[in-house]
Design an enzyme around this catalytic site. Structure first.
Site, short mmCIF file in Angstrom:
data_model
loop_
_atom_site.label_atom_id
_atom_site.label_comp_id
_atom_site.label_asym_id
_atom_site.label_seq_id
_atom_site.Cartn_x
_atom_site.Cartn_y
_atom_site.Cartn_z
N GLN A 73 32.21 -3.34 -14.12
CA GLN A 73 31.47 -4.26 -13.23
C GLN A 73 30.26 -3.65 -12.76
O GLN A 73 30.39 -2.82 -11.61
CB GLN A 73 32.33 -4.85 -12.26
CG GLN A 73 31.47 -6.07 -11.61
CD GLN A 73 32.18 -7.07 -10.84
OE1 GLN A 73 33.45 -6.96 -10.94
NE2 GLN A 73 31.46 -7.99 -10.27
N PHE A 74 29.11 -3.56 -13.46
CA PHE A 74 28.04 -3.02 -13.12
C PHE A 74 27.17 -3.35 -11.76
O PHE A 74 26.67 -2.77 -11.21
CB PHE A 74 26.82 -2.75 -14.31
CG PHE A 74 26.22 -4.13 -14.57
CD1 PHE A 74 25.05 -4.52 -13.82
CD2 PHE A 74 26.72 -5.16 -14.99
CE1 PHE A 74 24.28 -5.76 -13.92
CE2 PHE A 74 26.03 -6.33 -15.66
CZ PHE A 74 24.84 -6.64 -14.63
N THR A 75 27.69 -4.76 -11.57
CA THR A 75 27.05 -5.20 -10.46
C THR A 75 27.55 -4.67 -9.08
O THR A 75 27.00 -4.88 -7.98
CB THR A 75 27.52 -6.83 -10.27
OG1 THR A 75 28.74 -6.77 -10.33
CG2 THR A 75 26.90 -7.46 -11.58
#
Length: 141
Positions: A73-75
């Site tokens: 999850q890059f967010t």
């Protein structure tokens, strides 16, 4: 590297309507990678996931034989201080992040003997979980 770790009674991840990863009791881990992350961060995050005493009776997931669902999850590296649109500049690009996420999964499986399910890197995923407690912690390495 950042990990949001949630104690769950069950969790699964679906891609294109198909379940690609699923666990019973254990931990659901949302994992973000930054540009400067490497082997040291992989080792630290994997150790924390396996050994944090956040399961029932202050045990670790390793001690309870629980499962781990790891979702990239890059967010988690989204910056929202200015404006209304998050900035993702601190998140590592796919070619850097994917091998490090894979390394965390491999370390959990090989070094800690955990059953690990995953999502699909870069895919649009639907994550479903039942947070137990609720218990949610943030780990940064």
């Amino acid at each position: 590297m950042r990990a949001v770790i949630q104690r769950v009674t069950r969790a699964n991840v679906t891609v294109d309507g198909q379940v690609v990863g699923e666990i019973g009791p254990g931990l659901c881990v949302l994992l973000g990678v930054a540009h400067e992350d490497g082997e040291r961060e992989v080792a630290t995050v994997a150790r924390k996931i396996a050994q944090l005493r956040i399961m029932e009776e202050e045990k670790s997931v390793q001690e309870t034989d629980g499962g781990v669902l790891v979702i990239s999850q890059f967010t988690l590296y989204g910056k929202t201080k200015k404006g209304r649109r998050p900035s993702w500049v601190e998140a590592a690009p796919g070619p850097v992040a994917e091998p490090l996420v894979d390394a965390v999964v491999t370390t959990l499986r090989e070094d800690y003997q955990l059953e690990v399910a995953t999502g699909r890197f870069g895919a649009n995923m639907q994550v479903e979980l039942v947070n137990d407690g609720p218990v949610t912690v943030l780990v940064e390495a």
